[in-house]
Structures are given as C-alpha cells and as structure tokens.
Design an enzyme around this catalytic site. Structure first.
Site, PDB file in Angstrom:
ATOM      1  N   LYS A 225       0.739  -1.182   0.032  1.00 43.66           N
ATOM      2  CA  LYS A 225      -0.122   0.157   0.159  1.00 43.66           C
ATOM      3  C   LYS A 225       0.867   1.168   0.223  1.00 43.66           C
ATOM      4  O   LYS A 225       1.764   1.285   0.635  1.00 43.66           O
ATOM      5  CB  LYS A 225      -0.977  -0.096   1.251  1.00 43.66           C
ATOM      6  CG  LYS A 225      -1.901   1.129   1.518  1.00 43.66           C
ATOM      7  CD  LYS A 225      -2.816   1.088   2.648  1.00 43.66           C
ATOM      8  CE  LYS A 225      -3.921   1.912   2.526  1.00 43.66           C
ATOM      9  NZ  LYS A 225      -4.917   1.790   3.914  1.00 43.66           N
TER      10      LYS A 225
ATOM     11  N   SER B 270      -9.784   1.681   2.710  1.00 41.16           N
ATOM     12  CA  SER B 270      -9.020   2.529   1.636  1.00 41.16           C
ATOM     13  C   SER B 270      -7.811   1.535   1.075  1.00 41.16           C
ATOM     14  O   SER B 270      -7.342   2.117   0.044  1.00 41.16           O
ATOM     15  CB  SER B 270      -8.311   3.535   2.639  1.00 41.16           C
ATOM     16  OG  SER B 270      -7.338   2.849   3.649  1.00 41.16           O
TER      17      SER B 270
ATOM     18  N   SER C  68     -10.110  -0.916   6.836  1.00 41.71           N
ATOM     19  CA  SER C  68      -9.283  -0.635   5.323  1.00 41.71           C
ATOM     20  C   SER C  68      -8.687  -1.774   4.825  1.00 41.71           C
ATOM     21  O   SER C  68      -8.307  -1.811   3.654  1.00 41.71           O
ATOM     22  CB  SER C  68      -8.333   0.613   5.492  1.00 41.71           C
ATOM     23  OG  SER C  68      -9.165   1.894   5.381  1.00 41.71           O
TER      24      SER C  68
HETATM   25  N1  GLN Z   1     -13.225   4.044   6.113  1.00 42.61           N
HETATM   26  C1  GLN Z   1     -12.778   4.210   7.347  1.00 42.61           C
HETATM   27  C2  GLN Z   1     -12.081   5.760   7.124  1.00 42.61           C
HETATM   28  O1  GLN Z   1     -12.469   6.338   6.171  1.00 42.61           O
HETATM   29  C3  GLN Z   1     -11.386   3.402   7.637  1.00 42.61           C
HETATM   30  C4  GLN Z   1     -10.466   3.832   6.984  1.00 42.61           C
HETATM   31  C5  GLN Z   1      -8.980   2.996   7.215  1.00 42.61           C
HETATM   32  O2  GLN Z   1      -9.324   1.799   7.890  1.00 42.61           O
HETATM   33  N2  GLN Z   1      -7.956   3.510   6.978  1.00 42.61           N
HETATM   34  O3  GLN Z   1     -11.623   6.380   8.086  1.00 42.61           O
END
Ligand code: GLN
Length: 501
Positions: free
Chosen positions: A83, A162, A186
């Site tokens: 990532k 994400s 994410s």
């Molecule tokens: N969807 C969640 C957020 O927007 C989790 C994102 C994540 O785990 N990085 O914060």
C-alpha cells in the site's frame, strides 16, 4: 519445469516452496506476474507505481542466493504489493495525495518501513505500490488523487477502501499477496468487496514504523492473500516487536499458518445481534449466516451475544480518527517535504494555506476540519473526551462477550460493493457503511475477512471474524475451516481472466 504462467494462480506457500526447491525460478514467477499486470492493470488501476526493472532485479538476486545454496526465507520469490502509505526506500510514496509531490516528482522516503524491511529479508519480491484513498481516509479508494481503483467483479463498482489497490492486486493475481493498513476497516472491507482474505492484527502486533500516520491509536498494518494461509504467512513475517514503534507489543508472534486447518470442534462462535439488524442487506446476511451454519456443522457451537454500544461506534470513531488525523497531517506544511505552493504575496502562513489548500483533497480537508473542531477549546470535553470514554465502553462490550465465546462472527460490510460515485456526495452514508469494522478497531482487536459465496449478481461478500487480543491464530483456524467448506473457494473475478497467450 511447470508452465511459468500457472504460478500466478498458486498459493503463496506453493510459490515459496517452488522457488526454494528450484522447481521454478523467482525470475520466471516475477515475469508471469508482470505479464498479468500488463494485461489487467489498465482495466482496474490497482497500482500507483510499478518498478518492473526492480522486480526482475529482486527476483534475480533471490535466484542467485539459491545458486549459492543460501537458505531462502518464507516468502522466497513471492510477489507482494505494498500500500502506498508505507515507506519504501526504492519507490516513491504518495499516500494517494498531491501533497507529497513536488515539481512532478513524488516524495521518495529515505528509509523502508519495518514491515517492508521484513518482507525483503523474507525474500519477497516487491511488485510496487498500490492505490488507496488519500491518506487512507475512505471506504472506496475513490478519494485517491490519481483516480479510483475499479472492482474486478464489476468494473462499475468500488473495490472498497482504503486499501482497495492492494485488495484488487491480489484479487487479479497481479501479486500473490499484499500489505494494507486498517484503521477502521481498510483491510477487511476491501477484502470482503474483492473475494480476498484480509487480516488485521491486534493493535501493537505489527510495527507502524514507516506507515504514514492517519490515526495513530488505531492504525495497524496487515495482510491480504487469496487464501487464509497466505495472509497468515505474510502476517507472521511482518509481525513482532519493533523498538522503533513505541506502541509495539512485546508478545512473541504466534505460528499462524500452522493454525490453519486446526480442529475447530468445540470453538464457541458468538453472533452479535447488533450486527444483524437494520441496514443489513438480505443477500449479505444470508451468505454470512450460511457460513456460520457451516462452521456449526464442522463442530463449532454458535451463541447469541450482545455488543450493546455498537451503535455509538461510528460517531466515536469519526471523532477520534479525525482528531488524530488533524494533528498527524499538520506535518504536511510545504516546508519539510512534498508540495510547496508559493502564494501570490504574503508570508509563511499564506504559504501554508496555499500549499494545503492545493495539496489536500476534499475528504482529507473535511477530516482535518472535523478533527480540529472536536479538539478545539470548549468542544474538547463534549466530543473528544466523551468519545474516549465511549471507546472504553465498546472495548468492555467485547471483554464481556469473550467471556462467553471464543470468536465473534459477523458480516464485514452491511452491503455489497456499491457503484462508483454513488456515495461520493454523501460522506455520511459512506461512513455508515463502516459500522461493522469500526468496533474491533476501536477495541484494538484482531479481525479477518474471509470470502463467502458471492450474491446472485456476482458481488463478493465477506465473513468477518473477531478474536480477543493476540489470538490471531484462533482467527486463522476458524477462517480456514470455513474456507475449506466454501463452495466459492478459489473463484476468480470475471475481469481478472487473461486470455491464454
Ligand atoms: N473507512 C474508514 C475511514 O475512512 C476506515 C479507513 C481505514 O481503515 N484506513 O476512516
């Protein structure tokens, strides 16, 4: 020697064994994955950066090691995608943002994240950096400055986020495994959306050194694989204590891959009523319940449990995560690295403003403003402090439930992958979709998403399993027991097929 192209569909264990035993060269494996990349990547946009020359170079170095009879690591020649919020010394790191690019060049970190270092010393081949929501803020990979990643199960839909790029890289077998980060879902949610396995460890299990921080009290690096064993092997490699991360746990890393296939008879599975209520899509519910029934058939016992504070998880998370983000993102100021936008006229403060206004996207700005607000004098007690207290209550819900059961089973997402753009103008409905992944994050618990049978429309569904802290091995045992019974095991996305050449 086997047809090298086959190797893209082998498991991580098979690839590593093949390379270790000289059945296939790391270079041939890398070449096969690069060919898939060439064929599929233009359709899905999973990667932000691929260093094809470096991929071959790394593979050759592993083959040379074998020729010298040096012992090869557990990921020998296994192509892994990373990532793009993890620092890599030999590749740019953008976090899906414009703010880390200056004069057309993306920031290149002067060091490797600990997890990246560990991949290299396990003899993995790093394929490249994957797309993500800007600074990992989002649930769809649409907020990336370089555009969305598309779901190979339906190119009109999001892959989740994400870590959407990492999930899609694995779903399309453009890499055998991948690293993601999970702050509030994410890893688990994009795994659920792409029919891959995503494993988020206990907070503190894996070093955060070199992970660009979003919400430091929640961020954890974890793994993606096309099966549970693969995700388990990667986590075993990257886990363990790191003195460079003050929150890193000292508990020794368990054997996770060895736990796969372990007898699950008499394991007590808790089904939380709060995760099966209003807002849960009927097809998702049916697939998840079917998986739980299969586990019962395998000898697990199934019990209703309660996690009564679940409904506060979204408000709590979006206060705490944005508060931490507003502080963490203060470092992107146009001075130290990345973008600098010189204002027409004015002083240093005007430079900060023009740089941050230009460099950050809408969602990141929204989060910085929310976070600054909840931390501001007068509101701190009402929001931030209160949310910290509710976080404790959420953690206690799990403590209570784990007195009665060994693992908790629930959907990873209440709904299947949605259409691209569908939730972009409605951030609240995007946040609401995180309801089932946020609680384990707030409680710091390990959790996995493992594929169920897709819906009738061919959309992936994930079963989420949550365990007490440091019980990743138990998660792997139960997840692999279901995986072995899943009729949809090994199903490949319709847009991940490559015509035989
Ligand atoms: N969807 C969640 C957020 O927007 C989790 C994102 C994540 O785990 N990085 O914060």
């Amino acid at each position: 020697m086997a047809d090298a192209d086959d190797w893209t569909h082998r498991s991580i264990g098979q690839i590593a064994a093949g390379v270790q035993h000289g059945e296939v060269s790391a270079e041939a494996v890398a070449a096969a994955f690069l060919r898939r990349y060439e064929a599929i990547e233009p359709q899905v946009h999973a990667f932000l950066h691929l260093q094809s020359a470096r991929v071959v170079e790394q593979a050759r170095a592993i083959d040379a090691k074998r020729v010298r009879n040096e012992a090869l690591g557990p990921l020998a020649g296994v192509p892994i995608a990373v990532k793009d919020s993890l620092c890599t010394i030999d590749a740019p790191t953008s976090c899906g943002s414009r703010i880390l690019a200056r004069d057309g060049a993306v920031w290149q970190p002067p060091y490797d994240a600990t997890v990246v270092e560990k991949l290299r010393s396990a003899d993995a081949v790093l394929m490249g950096k994957t797309n993500l929501d800007e600074f990992a803020m989002g649930s769809s990979t649409e907020s990336s400055a370089s555009g969305p990643t598309l779901n190979p199960w339906d190119l009109g839909r999001v892959p989740g986020g994400s870590s959407g790029g990492s999930a899609v890289a694995v779903a399309c077998r453009m890499s055998a495994g991948a690293l993601g980060s999970d702050t509030g879902g994410s890893i688990r949610q994009p795994a659920a959306f792409t029919h891959t396995v995503g494993l988020k460890p206990t907070y503190g299990r894996v070093s955060r050194y070199g992970l660009v921080a979003y919400a430091s009290s929640l961020d954890q690096v974890g793994s993606f694989g096309s099966d549970v064993r693969g995700a388990a092997r990667i986590l075993e490699v990257i886990g363990g204590h790191d003195p460079r991360d003050a929150t890193s746990a000292t508990a020794p890393m368990e054997k996770l891959e060895a736990a796969c296939g372990r007898d699950v008879r008499s394991i007590r599975i808790g089904v939380p009523e709060e995760y099966f209520g209003e807002g849960l899509d009927a097809a998702v519910e049916q697939r998840v319940r079917r998986a739980i029934e299969a586990l019962r058939g395998a000898g697990c016992t199934v019990h209703a449990v309660h996690l009564p504070h679940t409904r506060y998880a979204i408000a709590t998370y979006y206060i705490l995560a944005t508060a931490e983000a507003s502080s963490n993102l203060a470092r992107f100021d146009g001075v130290r690295f990345g973008l600098r936008v010189h204002p027409q006229r004015g002083d240093l403060e005007a430079m900060y403003t023009s740089t941050r206004s230009t460099g950050f996207g809408a969602e990141v700005k929204r989060r910085i403003m929310l976070g600054t607000y909840v931390l501001s004098a007068g509101y701190y007690d009402a929001y931030y402090l209160k949310a910290q207290k509710v976080r404790t209550l959420l953690r206690r819900d799990f403590d209570e439930a784990f007195r009665q059961v060994d693992v908790i089973a629930a959907p990873a997402s209440p709904i299947p992958p949605w259409k691209l753009g569908e939730k972009l103008d409605d951030p609240l409905s995007m946040y609401l979709a995180d309801i089932y992944t946020l609680p384990a994050s707030l409680a710091g618990l390990p959790a996995i998403s493992v594929p169920c049978e897709p819906t009738q429309d061919g959309l992936p569904v994930g079963l989420q399993l949550i365990a007490p802290a440091f019980q990743e091995a138990r998660l792997c045992a139960v997840a692999s027991a279901w995986e072995a019974m899943n009729p949809a095991r090994g199903l490949v996305a319709p847009h991940a097929h490559v015509a035989a050449g």
